[in-house]
Design a protein around this motif. Structure first.
Motif, PDB file in Angstrom:
ATOM      1  N   ALA A  17       1.799  -7.577   9.766  1.00  0.00           N
ATOM      2  CA  ALA A  17       1.302  -7.533   8.389  1.00  0.00           C
ATOM      3  C   ALA A  17      -0.024  -8.274   8.268  1.00  0.00           C
ATOM      4  O   ALA A  17      -0.958  -7.800   7.593  1.00  0.00           O
ATOM      5  CB  ALA A  17       2.338  -8.132   7.438  1.00  0.00           C
ATOM      6  N   LEU A  18      -0.134  -9.424   8.924  1.00  0.00           N
ATOM      7  CA  LEU A  18      -1.371 -10.199   8.866  1.00  0.00           C
ATOM      8  C   LEU A  18      -2.521  -9.461   9.558  1.00  0.00           C
ATOM      9  O   LEU A  18      -3.670  -9.522   9.100  1.00  0.00           O
ATOM     10  CB  LEU A  18      -1.166 -11.570   9.511  1.00  0.00           C
ATOM     11  N   ALA A  19      -2.219  -8.758  10.628  1.00  0.00           N
ATOM     12  CA  ALA A  19      -3.256  -7.983  11.315  1.00  0.00           C
ATOM     13  C   ALA A  19      -3.790  -6.874  10.413  1.00  0.00           C
ATOM     14  O   ALA A  19      -5.001  -6.605  10.381  1.00  0.00           O
ATOM     15  CB  ALA A  19      -2.691  -7.396  12.607  1.00  0.00           C
ATOM     16  N   LEU A  20      -2.893  -6.252   9.659  1.00  0.00           N
ATOM     17  CA  LEU A  20      -3.318  -5.206   8.725  1.00  0.00           C
ATOM     18  C   LEU A  20      -4.155  -5.782   7.592  1.00  0.00           C
ATOM     19  O   LEU A  20      -5.163  -5.187   7.184  1.00  0.00           O
ATOM     20  CB  LEU A  20      -2.091  -4.489   8.167  1.00  0.00           C
ATOM     21  N   LEU A  21      -3.758  -6.944   7.084  1.00  0.00           N
ATOM     22  CA  LEU A  21      -4.542  -7.588   6.025  1.00  0.00           C
ATOM     23  C   LEU A  21      -5.925  -7.984   6.535  1.00  0.00           C
ATOM     24  O   LEU A  21      -6.923  -7.861   5.817  1.00  0.00           O
ATOM     25  CB  LEU A  21      -3.806  -8.820   5.505  1.00  0.00           C
ATOM     26  N   ALA A  22      -5.994  -8.451   7.776  1.00  0.00           N
ATOM     27  CA  ALA A  22      -7.288  -8.808   8.355  1.00  0.00           C
ATOM     28  C   ALA A  22      -8.179  -7.585   8.512  1.00  0.00           C
ATOM     29  O   ALA A  22      -9.403  -7.665   8.362  1.00  0.00           O
ATOM     30  CB  ALA A  22      -7.077  -9.498   9.704  1.00  0.00           C
ATOM     31  N   GLU A  23      -7.557  -6.443   8.790  1.00  0.00           N
ATOM     32  CA  GLU A  23      -8.329  -5.203   8.980  1.00  0.00           C
ATOM     33  C   GLU A  23      -8.810  -4.615   7.659  1.00  0.00           C
ATOM     34  O   GLU A  23      -9.964  -4.202   7.535  1.00  0.00           O
ATOM     35  CB  GLU A  23      -7.464  -4.181   9.714  1.00  0.00           C
ATOM     36  N   TYR A  24      -7.936  -4.593   6.648  1.00  0.00           N
ATOM     37  CA  TYR A  24      -8.260  -3.891   5.404  1.00  0.00           C
ATOM     38  C   TYR A  24      -8.769  -4.800   4.282  1.00  0.00           C
ATOM     39  O   TYR A  24      -9.453  -4.332   3.372  1.00  0.00           O
ATOM     40  CB  TYR A  24      -7.034  -3.128   4.906  1.00  0.00           C
ATOM     41  N   GLY A  25      -8.399  -6.088   4.303  1.00  0.00           N
ATOM     42  CA  GLY A  25      -8.897  -7.019   3.294  1.00  0.00           C
ATOM     43  C   GLY A  25      -8.559  -6.603   1.875  1.00  0.00           C
ATOM     44  O   GLY A  25      -7.416  -6.308   1.541  1.00  0.00           O
ATOM     45  N   ASP A  26      -9.582  -6.555   1.026  1.00  0.00           N
ATOM     46  CA  ASP A  26      -9.407  -6.235  -0.402  1.00  0.00           C
ATOM     47  C   ASP A  26      -8.889  -4.820  -0.634  1.00  0.00           C
ATOM     48  O   ASP A  26      -8.422  -4.511  -1.738  1.00  0.00           O
ATOM     49  CB  ASP A  26     -10.730  -6.406  -1.156  1.00  0.00           C
ATOM     50  N   ASP A  27      -9.001  -3.960   0.363  1.00  0.00           N
ATOM     51  CA  ASP A  27      -8.559  -2.569   0.193  1.00  0.00           C
ATOM     52  C   ASP A  27      -7.047  -2.421   0.380  1.00  0.00           C
ATOM     53  O   ASP A  27      -6.506  -1.337   0.166  1.00  0.00           O
ATOM     54  CB  ASP A  27      -9.282  -1.658   1.194  1.00  0.00           C
ATOM     55  N   ALA A  28      -6.373  -3.483   0.779  1.00  0.00           N
ATOM     56  CA  ALA A  28      -4.928  -3.429   1.014  1.00  0.00           C
ATOM     57  C   ALA A  28      -4.185  -4.070  -0.145  1.00  0.00           C
ATOM     58  O   ALA A  28      -4.693  -4.974  -0.816  1.00  0.00           O
ATOM     59  CB  ALA A  28      -4.579  -4.144   2.316  1.00  0.00           C
ATOM     60  N   ARG A  29      -2.975  -3.599  -0.374  1.00  0.00           N
ATOM     61  CA  ARG A  29      -2.069  -4.211  -1.351  1.00  0.00           C
ATOM     62  C   ARG A  29      -0.717  -4.423  -0.680  1.00  0.00           C
ATOM     63  O   ARG A  29      -0.242  -3.569   0.074  1.00  0.00           O
ATOM     64  CB  ARG A  29      -1.884  -3.314  -2.577  1.00  0.00           C
ATOM     65  N   ILE A  30      -0.117  -5.581  -0.987  1.00  0.00           N
ATOM     66  CA  ILE A  30       1.201  -5.890  -0.439  1.00  0.00           C
ATOM     67  C   ILE A  30       2.273  -5.287  -1.345  1.00  0.00           C
ATOM     68  O   ILE A  30       2.261  -5.478  -2.559  1.00  0.00           O
ATOM     69  CB  ILE A  30       1.406  -7.413  -0.321  1.00  0.00           C
ATOM     70  N   LEU A  31       3.214  -4.570  -0.730  1.00  0.00           N
ATOM     71  CA  LEU A  31       4.344  -3.992  -1.459  1.00  0.00           C
ATOM     72  C   LEU A  31       5.616  -4.702  -1.008  1.00  0.00           C
ATOM     73  O   LEU A  31       5.959  -4.688   0.162  1.00  0.00           O
ATOM     74  CB  LEU A  31       4.450  -2.496  -1.164  1.00  0.00           C
ATOM     75  N   ALA A  32       6.294  -5.355  -1.952  1.00  0.00           N
ATOM     76  CA  ALA A  32       7.576  -5.992  -1.656  1.00  0.00           C
ATOM     77  C   ALA A  32       8.663  -5.323  -2.485  1.00  0.00           C
ATOM     78  O   ALA A  32       9.534  -4.644  -1.968  1.00  0.00           O
ATOM     79  CB  ALA A  32       7.512  -7.491  -1.930  1.00  0.00           C
ATOM     80  N   GLY A  33       8.585  -5.495  -3.811  1.00  0.00           N
ATOM     81  CA  GLY A  33       9.496  -4.793  -4.713  1.00  0.00           C
ATOM     82  C   GLY A  33       8.800  -3.690  -5.486  1.00  0.00           C
ATOM     83  O   GLY A  33       9.390  -2.672  -5.823  1.00  0.00           O
TER      84      GLY A  33
END
Length: 270
Positions: A17-33
């Motif tokens: 998950a952290l690798a994806l956040l590092a790659e996409y930055g502001d373009d990513a959103r975390i989905l939990a619920g």
């Protein structure tokens, strides 16, 4: 409406998950619920190139007793916490607040950390965290950092989380039985016009938190006359108008509800 097209990724570990956040930055959103995220995407209030679904990461799906604190992982739902056998004993304020959070169906999906991340000023869980002076645990490519609640929530729907960071847990301090929580909403489960929380040490010291009257939860120490302390706080706050209530109505509810909640917390602590 429907959201703009996006990619969906479901990592198996926090590291992925952290690798994806590092790659996409502001373009990513975390989905939990997704109870706040999905409606906002549908209304196109926010956009995302990729959704990173952390709901099945085993490392984040647990409640840990650390002694003086209870650590709640980012995948723990609100109903999971409500069903925790030690909730009323270790975290009575949360036990009182959680039934006001949405409805049974939304609590089945909505997560504790998701509510903290969303940072709605009228939300019950961020108010509880602020009143208890809890902490938010963040991990990113630079390592881990832990922020106090007051340092994490910066403004309405705005936090100190960096684009490459993931909230992995929140920590609520264990406290005594002197706790009370009430809110006023048009219907149960609606956004609170005002929410009030209090914890008492049973020795005359009380911490008092208010949500829904400012851009972040407001917490004050109360020693002595509760009505005077609440009146002073109501005069300090500007409040805000929205479709649920006016600033004047919010402050009037605070003046009436605040002393009752403080008195209830002190009675429970006795």
């Amino acid at each position: 409406m429907k959201p703009r097209p996006f990619d969906y990724v479901r990592p198996d570990t926090v590291g992925e998950a952290l690798a994806l956040l590092a790659e996409y930055g502001d373009d990513a959103r975390i989905l939990a619920g997704g109870q706040s995220l999905i409606p906002m995407l549908n209304l196109r209030l926010i956009e995302a190139s990729v959704l990173i679904d952390i709901s099945r990461i085993a490392e984040l799906d647990g409640i840990r007793d650390l002694g003086n604190e209870i650590e709640i992982g980012a995948a723990v739902t609100q109903n999971m916490l409500m069903a925790w056998p030690e909730l009323a004993q270790k975290l009575p304020l949360l036990a009182a607040a959680l039934p006001f959070v949405g409805h049974f169906q939304t609590r089945n999906k909505g997560t504790v950390c998701g509510s903290i991340a969303h940072a709605d000023p009228s939300s019950e869980i961020p108010l509880s965290l602020a009143t208890l002076e809890g902490e938010v645990v963040l991990r990113g490519k630079r390592g881990e950092r832990v922020l106090k609640a007051k340092d994490f929530q910066k403004d309405m729907l705005t936090t100190a989380r960096e684009p490459d960071e993931l909230i992995t847990a929140v920590r609520f301090p264990v406290h005594g039985k002197g706790a009370a929580f009430r809110e006023v909403a048009r219907r149960h489960g609606d956004f609170a016009m005002i929410a009030v929380a209090a914890i008492s040490d049973g020795k005359g010291g009380t911490r008092f938190g208010v949500g829904g009257v400012a851009s972040t939860p407001v917490v004050r120490a109360v020693n002595g006359n509760a009505s005077a302390a609440v009146e002073k706080l109501a005069n300090e706050l500007e409040g805000y108008d929205d479709l649920h209530a006016s600033a004047a109505l919010r402050k009037d509810i605070l003046r009436n509800l605040g002393p009752l909640v403080i008195a209830e917390a002190e009675k429970c602590a006795a």
